[in-house]
Design an enzyme around this catalytic site. Structure first.
Site, PDB file in Angstrom:
ATOM      1  N   HIS A  91       2.312 -62.798 -14.869  1.00  0.00           N
ATOM      2  CA  HIS A  91       1.768 -61.950 -13.821  1.00  0.00           C
ATOM      3  C   HIS A  91       2.867 -61.236 -13.044  1.00  0.00           C
ATOM      4  CE1 HIS A  91      -1.560 -65.226 -13.677  1.00  0.00           C
ATOM      5  NE2 HIS A  91      -1.833 -64.349 -14.610  1.00  0.00           N
ATOM      6  N   LYS A 150       8.633 -64.733  -5.539  1.00  0.00           N
ATOM      7  CA  LYS A 150       7.888 -65.992  -5.416  1.00  0.00           C
ATOM      8  C   LYS A 150       8.858 -67.166  -5.387  1.00  0.00           C
ATOM      9  CE  LYS A 150       3.872 -64.241  -7.940  1.00  0.00           C
ATOM     10  NZ  LYS A 150       3.048 -64.378  -9.155  1.00  0.00           N
ATOM     11  N   ASP A 188      -5.934 -63.615 -18.499  1.00  0.00           N
ATOM     12  CA  ASP A 188      -4.622 -63.797 -19.131  1.00  0.00           C
ATOM     13  C   ASP A 188      -4.684 -63.558 -20.637  1.00  0.00           C
ATOM     14  OD1 ASP A 188      -3.506 -64.297 -16.677  1.00  0.00           O
ATOM     15  OD2 ASP A 188      -3.295 -66.462 -16.970  1.00  0.00           O
ATOM     16  N   ARG A 246      10.123 -96.177   3.418  1.00  0.00           N
ATOM     17  CA  ARG A 246       8.878 -95.525   3.844  1.00  0.00           C
ATOM     18  C   ARG A 246       8.413 -94.449   2.874  1.00  0.00           C
ATOM     19  NH1 ARG A 246      11.082 -93.115   9.146  1.00  0.00           N
ATOM     20  NH2 ARG A 246      12.758 -92.798   7.648  1.00  0.00           N
ATOM     21  N   TYR A 298       3.296 -71.773  -4.009  1.00  0.00           N
ATOM     22  CA  TYR A 298       4.321 -70.744  -4.029  1.00  0.00           C
ATOM     23  C   TYR A 298       4.183 -69.798  -2.865  1.00  0.00           C
ATOM     24  CZ  TYR A 298       0.733 -68.580  -7.069  1.00  0.00           C
ATOM     25  OH  TYR A 298      -0.436 -68.125  -7.626  1.00  0.00           O
TER      26      TYR A 298
END
Length: 192
Positions: free
Chosen positions: A61, A70, A166, A23, A130
């Site tokens: 970051h 995270k 960034d 499946r 996340y």
């Protein structure tokens, strides 16, 4: 389910058990008791989902006064995920670790508070989910240049696609100065 400590204390690679049959497949993507027993004790308060195209680099970051832990996973495509230790008291301060996370390998990376995070997209597209231990606060966010020479991260690409934000990130040394001015107890390295 396997939990592997990386070269940076508190950064943990998670390899869930994937149950497959005709499946398809089933797996647990989070189980509070199992993750806590493996050294991921934080509770999560926010879930995020990003979609990025090939050669995109997001990062590096972090949040200054309310650092986020995270738990990162990929639900489509593949990324090269990077964590940088920016905890001044850590024995691995200024070091980085990385691993390939993909929808095919189901790996997750836990990046604890006090580490900067970024990733590079290896596939045509990548969708990344996340979980975060603190709410996102744009007024608290700082960044580190992805190509900072002090960090010397071996990114897979020399000229990635970057956002304007960034592209403007300062150096690792700039981030260290900001950290030392606004350090919090959450950014202390766990005992080794």
């Amino acid at each position: 389910m396997r939990f592997t400590e990386t070269s940076i204390p508190g950064v943990i690679l998670v390899e869930p058990d994937v149950h497959r049959d005709a499946r398809g497949f089933f797996l647990e993507t989070f189980h509070a008791r199992k993750y806590s027993a493996a050294g991921i004790p934080e509770s999560f308060v926010q879930d995020n989902h990003s979609s990025s195209t090939w050669r995109t680099l997001r990062g590096l970051h972090m949040q200054l006064r309310r650092p986020q832990g995270k738990l990162i996973r990929v639900v489509e495509g593949e990324i090269w995920d990077v964590a940088v230790d920016v905890r001044p008291s850590s024995p691995t301060f200024g070091q980085w670790t990385a691993d390939a996370l993909s929808a095919a390998n189901f790996k997750q990376l836990y990046v604890p508070p006090g580490c900067a995070h970024g990733f590079y997209v290896l596939s045509e597209t990548a969708q990344v989910q996340y979980k975060c231990t603190e709410l996102y606060d744009p007024t608290d966010e700082i960044g580190i240049a992805w190509n900072d020479p002090d960090l010397a991260i071996a990114w897979p690409e020399a000229e990635p696609v970057l956002s304007d934000r960034d592209r403007r990130h300062g150096s690792f040394q700039d981030a260290v100065t900001s950290l030392l001015q606004g350090i919090t107890s959450k950014m202390q390295a766990p005992p080794v």
